[in-house]
Design an enzyme around this catalytic site. Structure first.
Site, PDB file in Angstrom:
ATOM      1  N   LYS A  47      85.034  90.611  35.046  1.00  0.00           N
ATOM      2  CA  LYS A  47      85.870  91.803  34.833  1.00  0.00           C
ATOM      3  C   LYS A  47      85.104  92.849  34.035  1.00  0.00           C
ATOM      4  O   LYS A  47      85.167  94.045  34.328  1.00  0.00           O
ATOM      5  CB  LYS A  47      87.178  91.410  34.119  1.00  0.00           C
ATOM      6  CG  LYS A  47      88.150  90.733  35.067  1.00  0.00           C
ATOM      7  CD  LYS A  47      89.262  89.976  34.384  1.00  0.00           C
ATOM      8  CE  LYS A  47      90.021  89.173  35.440  1.00  0.00           C
ATOM      9  NZ  LYS A  47      90.963  88.198  34.886  1.00  0.00           N
ATOM     10  N   GLN A  91      93.550  86.771  29.441  1.00  0.00           N
ATOM     11  CA  GLN A  91      93.075  85.819  30.449  1.00  0.00           C
ATOM     12  C   GLN A  91      93.890  84.535  30.378  1.00  0.00           C
ATOM     13  O   GLN A  91      94.005  83.911  29.317  1.00  0.00           O
ATOM     14  CB  GLN A  91      91.572  85.528  30.212  1.00  0.00           C
ATOM     15  CG  GLN A  91      90.935  84.685  31.289  1.00  0.00           C
ATOM     16  CD  GLN A  91      90.975  85.352  32.666  1.00  0.00           C
ATOM     17  OE1 GLN A  91      90.623  86.498  32.826  1.00  0.00           O
ATOM     18  NE2 GLN A  91      91.432  84.601  33.663  1.00  0.00           N
ATOM     19  N   ASP A 114      98.010  93.536  34.870  1.00  0.00           N
ATOM     20  CA  ASP A 114      98.185  92.367  35.743  1.00  0.00           C
ATOM     21  C   ASP A 114      99.555  92.388  36.439  1.00  0.00           C
ATOM     22  O   ASP A 114      99.791  91.627  37.366  1.00  0.00           O
ATOM     23  CB  ASP A 114      98.096  91.071  34.911  1.00  0.00           C
ATOM     24  CG  ASP A 114      96.705  90.462  34.910  1.00  0.00           C
ATOM     25  OD1 ASP A 114      95.965  90.698  35.884  1.00  0.00           O
ATOM     26  OD2 ASP A 114      96.371  89.731  33.955  1.00  0.00           O
TER      27      ASP A 114
END
Ligand code: NAD
Length: 276
Positions: A47, A91, A114
């Site tokens: 990322k 994460q 997300d």
């Protein structure tokens, strides 16, 4: 025909980069990692690499496994209030002892790139959303790029997780598909998958989908990621045999994975635009 996620993801990243250059925005993405899960480390590094490639400023926050939920929530609160941070990504999975759901709900919905926050999930349900979760959004983007219209098609989604299966089904429904969702308790999975014009498999089980389970000419999207003994990854679909029958198929690697990564960059750009 192979659905080239890798190639399309590159174009998405180029487009994000071009928009950043033309708008003069500097989107900021905070990437939070707790503990030292090796797979999470790889994802976080990827990322950060994607951010660098398209001009997004990434900042990593690495907490030790024993930092505790309080410290993590305090960090999220600080990031929610920072003007130069537009996207916050924690994460997953978090180490044992952290209430994952509580942590996700602590992220400001405007920075929830997300799209896992309940408010964003609800918006996806109604079709009035700011962000879409990166994996199913990447699948839709791939279908669009190859002019595969789900309208009126029977789409069968195998897997009903909150991050892939359920939002995938909802997005296909928004595109006016007839959608069937299968999961671990589905009796006679093959009887459903054989009906699919578009089959999306997001389970995490090698060779779950074999050629006899696929209709001739179907579009097959393999979301699964399974680590192979001796290195490398494969999906849930028996790729060699199924590609003989499918009209379109995504490879693993090189299919949905790169699209997921690219869509995170686009969501971060969108967050920066909305917050400015
Ligand atoms: P999950 O474990 O949360 O959900 C798995 C789903 O599969 C559940 O709905 C379960 O009911 C279903 N399932 C399990 N065994 C089954 C069986 N035998 N038959 C039918 N259904 C069955 O997983 P997830 O987070 O949704 O991820 C699914 C897969 O997709 C994993 O391999 C994951 O690594 C991969 N993934 C890939 C990407 C990507 O970018 N390509 C992104 C996210 C997840």
């Amino acid at each position: 025909m192979v659905l080239d996620g890798k190639g399309l993801a590159k174009k998405v990243l180029e487009n994000v980069k071009a928009q950043i250059e033309s708008t003069g925005l500097t989107p900021g993405l905070a990437v939070v990692i707790v503990g030292d899960n090796p797979a999470s480390r790889v994802y976080v590094n990827n990322k950060k690499k994607d951010c660098a490639e398209c001009g997004i400023k990434s900042e990593e926050f690495a907490l030790p496994e024993n930092a505790g939920e309080g410290k993590l929530l305090a960090l999220i609160d600080e990031l929610n209030n920072r003007k130069d941070i537009h996207g916050i990504l924690v994460q997953l999975p978090l180490p044992v002892g952290y209430a994952q759901e509580k942590v996700i709900q602590a992220i400001s919905p405007a920075k929830d790139v997300d799209a896992f926050h309940m408010l964003n999930v609800g918006r996806i349900f109604t079709g009035n959303y700011s962000f879409l979760p990166c994996t199913p959004a990447g699948v839709i983007e791939l279908l669009d790029a190859y002019d595969i219209d789900p309208k009126g098609k029977h789409c069968v989604v195998v897997g009903h997780s909150n991050i892939v299966g359920k939002p995938m089904a909802m997005m296909l429904l928004h595109r006016h598909a007839t959608v069937t969702i299968c999961h671990i308790h589905t009796v006679d999975l093959a009887s459903f998958t054989r009906q699919a014009d578009i089959l999306v498999c997001a389970v995490g089980k090698v060779n779950l989908i074999t050629a006899d389970m696929v209709k001739q000419g179907a579009v097959v999207i393999d979301v699964g990621i399974n680590r192979k003994e001796g290195g490398g990854i494969c999906g849930d679909v028996d790729y060699e045999a199924v590609s003989e029958k499918a009209s379109y198929i995504t490879p693993v690697p090189g299919g949905v994975g790169p699209m997921t990564r690219a869509l995170l960059m686009r969501n971060t750009l969108e967050a920066a635009k909305n917050l400015n």
